[in-house]
Motif scaffolding. Sequence first.
Motif, PDB file in Angstrom:
ATOM      1  N   PRO A   1      35.339 119.091  26.506  1.00 23.89           N
ATOM      2  CA  PRO A   1      35.195 117.629  26.502  1.00 23.89           C
ATOM      3  C   PRO A   1      33.733 117.171  26.594  1.00 23.89           C
ATOM      4  CG  PRO A   1      36.416 118.368  28.451  1.00 23.89           C
ATOM      5  CD  PRO A   1      36.118 119.562  27.626  1.00 23.89           C
ATOM      6  N   VAL A   2      32.849 117.988  27.139  1.00 25.38           N
ATOM      7  CA  VAL A   2      31.430 117.617  27.235  1.00 25.38           C
ATOM      8  C   VAL A   2      30.833 117.528  25.832  1.00 25.38           C
ATOM      9  CG1 VAL A   2      29.171 118.336  28.108  1.00 25.38           C
ATOM     10  CG2 VAL A   2      31.193 118.611  29.531  1.00 25.38           C
ATOM     11  N   GLN A   3      31.131 118.504  24.990  1.00 18.35           N
ATOM     12  CA  GLN A   3      30.626 118.467  23.612  1.00 18.35           C
ATOM     13  C   GLN A   3      31.212 117.287  22.845  1.00 18.35           C
ATOM     14  OE1 GLN A   3      31.410 122.240  21.788  1.00 18.35           O
ATOM     15  NE2 GLN A   3      29.592 123.212  22.669  1.00 18.35           N
ATOM     16  N   THR A   4      32.482 116.983  23.083  1.00 22.46           N
ATOM     17  CA  THR A   4      33.108 115.847  22.416  1.00 22.46           C
ATOM     18  C   THR A   4      32.422 114.548  22.837  1.00 22.46           C
ATOM     19  OG1 THR A   4      35.202 117.042  22.377  1.00 22.46           O
ATOM     20  CG2 THR A   4      35.307 114.670  22.016  1.00 22.46           C
ATOM     21  N   ALA A   5      32.133 114.376  24.127  1.00 24.14           N
ATOM     22  CA  ALA A   5      31.462 113.171  24.621  1.00 24.14           C
ATOM     23  C   ALA A   5      30.050 113.061  24.052  1.00 24.14           C
ATOM     24  CB  ALA A   5      31.413 113.185  26.150  1.00 24.14           C
ATOM     25  N   ALA A   6      29.342 114.180  23.939  1.00 32.86           N
ATOM     26  CA  ALA A   6      27.993 114.155  23.367  1.00 32.86           C
ATOM     27  C   ALA A   6      28.044 113.746  21.893  1.00 32.86           C
ATOM     28  CB  ALA A   6      27.344 115.528  23.513  1.00 32.86           C
ATOM     29  N   GLY A   7      29.046 114.205  21.170  1.00 37.06           N
ATOM     30  CA  GLY A   7      29.194 113.828  19.767  1.00 37.06           C
ATOM     31  C   GLY A   7      29.486 112.350  19.610  1.00 37.06           C
ATOM     32  N   VAL A   8      30.358 111.805  20.462  1.00 36.39           N
ATOM     33  CA  VAL A   8      30.680 110.374  20.420  1.00 36.39           C
ATOM     34  C   VAL A   8      29.435 109.554  20.747  1.00 36.39           C
ATOM     35  CG1 VAL A   8      32.030 108.568  21.561  1.00 36.39           C
ATOM     36  CG2 VAL A   8      33.125 110.708  20.897  1.00 36.39           C
ATOM     37  N   ALA A   9      28.646 109.969  21.725  1.00 35.96           N
ATOM     38  CA  ALA A   9      27.417 109.255  22.092  1.00 35.96           C
ATOM     39  C   ALA A   9      26.420 109.277  20.939  1.00 35.96           C
ATOM     40  CB  ALA A   9      26.801 109.882  23.346  1.00 35.96           C
ATOM     41  N   ALA A  10      26.283 110.413  20.259  1.00 37.21           N
ATOM     42  CA  ALA A  10      25.362 110.493  19.128  1.00 37.21           C
ATOM     43  C   ALA A  10      25.799 109.565  18.002  1.00 37.21           C
ATOM     44  CB  ALA A  10      25.285 111.938  18.627  1.00 37.21           C
ATOM     45  N   LEU A  11      27.095 109.486  17.739  1.00 41.22           N
ATOM     46  CA  LEU A  11      27.590 108.564  16.722  1.00 41.22           C
ATOM     47  C   LEU A  11      27.352 107.106  17.115  1.00 41.22           C
ATOM     48  CD1 LEU A  11      30.946 110.262  15.677  1.00 41.22           C
ATOM     49  CD2 LEU A  11      28.882 110.013  14.299  1.00 41.22           C
ATOM     50  N   ALA A  12      27.511 106.773  18.385  1.00 43.19           N
ATOM     51  CA  ALA A  12      27.283 105.402  18.857  1.00 43.19           C
ATOM     52  C   ALA A  12      25.816 105.008  18.700  1.00 43.19           C
ATOM     53  CB  ALA A  12      27.728 105.270  20.311  1.00 43.19           C
ATOM     54  N   VAL A  13      24.894 105.914  19.033  1.00 47.63           N
ATOM     55  CA  VAL A  13      23.461 105.639  18.878  1.00 47.63           C
ATOM     56  C   VAL A  13      23.119 105.443  17.414  1.00 47.63           C
ATOM     57  CG1 VAL A  13      21.162 106.668  19.128  1.00 47.63           C
ATOM     58  CG2 VAL A  13      22.789 106.779  21.016  1.00 47.63           C
ATOM     59  N   ALA A  14      23.679 106.276  16.517  1.00 45.56           N
ATOM     60  CA  ALA A  14      23.414 106.147  15.083  1.00 45.56           C
ATOM     61  C   ALA A  14      23.952 104.823  14.553  1.00 45.56           C
ATOM     62  CB  ALA A  14      24.041 107.316  14.326  1.00 45.56           C
ATOM     63  N   ALA A  15      25.144 104.431  14.992  1.00 49.63           N
ATOM     64  CA  ALA A  15      25.721 103.155  14.540  1.00 49.63           C
ATOM     65  C   ALA A  15      24.884 101.982  15.030  1.00 49.63           C
ATOM     66  CB  ALA A  15      27.161 103.040  15.028  1.00 49.63           C
ATOM     67  N   ALA A  16      24.427 102.034  16.282  1.00 46.54           N
ATOM     68  CA  ALA A  16      23.607 100.940  16.829  1.00 46.54           C
ATOM     69  C   ALA A  16      22.273 100.860  16.097  1.00 46.54           C
ATOM     70  CB  ALA A  16      23.384 101.153  18.330  1.00 46.54           C
ATOM     71  N   GLY A  17      21.661 102.015  15.813  1.00 48.98           N
ATOM     72  CA  GLY A  17      20.383 102.013  15.095  1.00 48.98           C
ATOM     73  C   GLY A  17      20.535 101.481  13.685  1.00 48.98           C
ATOM     74  N   GLY A  18      21.616 101.859  12.999  1.00 51.12           N
ATOM     75  CA  GLY A  18      21.855 101.361  11.644  1.00 51.12           C
ATOM     76  C   GLY A  18      22.095  99.871  11.629  1.00 51.12           C
ATOM     77  N   THR A  19      22.836  99.373  12.594  1.00 50.16           N
ATOM     78  CA  THR A  19      23.093  97.931  12.697  1.00 50.16           C
ATOM     79  C   THR A  19      21.797  97.172  12.946  1.00 50.16           C
ATOM     80  OG1 THR A  19      25.282  98.421  13.591  1.00 50.16           O
ATOM     81  CG2 THR A  19      24.452  96.192  13.909  1.00 50.16           C
ATOM     82  N   TRP A  20      20.953  97.682  13.819  1.00 43.28           N
ATOM     83  CA  TRP A  20      19.673  97.030  14.142  1.00 43.28           C
ATOM     84  C   TRP A  20      18.787  96.965  12.895  1.00 43.28           C
ATOM     85  CZ3 TRP A  20      14.686  99.356  14.553  1.00 43.28           C
ATOM     86  CH2 TRP A  20      13.707  98.505  15.054  1.00 43.28           C
ATOM     87  N   LEU A  21      18.717  98.102  12.135  1.00 40.49           N
ATOM     88  CA  LEU A  21      17.898  98.102  10.915  1.00 40.49           C
ATOM     89  C   LEU A  21      18.432  97.129   9.878  1.00 40.49           C
ATOM     90  CD1 LEU A  21      17.076 101.891  10.418  1.00 40.49           C
ATOM     91  CD2 LEU A  21      15.483 100.066  10.990  1.00 40.49           C
TER      92      LEU A  21
END
Length: 175
Positions: free
Chosen positions: A145-165
């Motif tokens: 579950p730690v790897q799964t949570a890290a993957g979800v966090a990375a996707l959230a950061v990418a989505a937020a960065g794309g939205t900001w750009l």
Amino acid sequence: MRRTARLLTGTALAVAAVGLASPASAHAGEAAATGRLEVYPSSVVPGEPAVVTTEACGEGGSAAGDASAVGAGTFPLAPDEGGTAGRFEVPPSAQPGTYEIVATCGGSGLRVTGDLVVTLASAGAQVYPKGSVKTGVGGALGPDPVQTAAGVAALAVAAAGGTWLLHRRARGDGI
């Protein structure tokens, strides 16, 4: 003249080939007449018993069996209905594979062999998968579950960065 020499040479070679093949076919017929060691069941799970029978030792004959190839050691074969039969147990430590089981007839010393297949599951048993599928990195709710949570966090950061750009570009601030 040349054609006659070829014809005679060919005939001599054919006669020699038939002469050499005859003893081999006689031995093959002899081996077929002596019988074979039948193993039942032919496929066994480690820890289960196996029964061997043969008619090669004659009616009322006895034999010494050898299953040391699979790790079961020696066992006796006694007279049975029209032949000779014996029983041994495949050790629980036996590895999957095909093993040669040997029986040597008591009176004649004739040696007969049969094959035993050791498998991890019996032929009639249904095998069900256990655990998660090992497909590499990722997987929904995999074993870590730690790897799964890290993957979800990375996707959230990418989505937020794309939205900001995209928002900045739409406002005309430039990238």
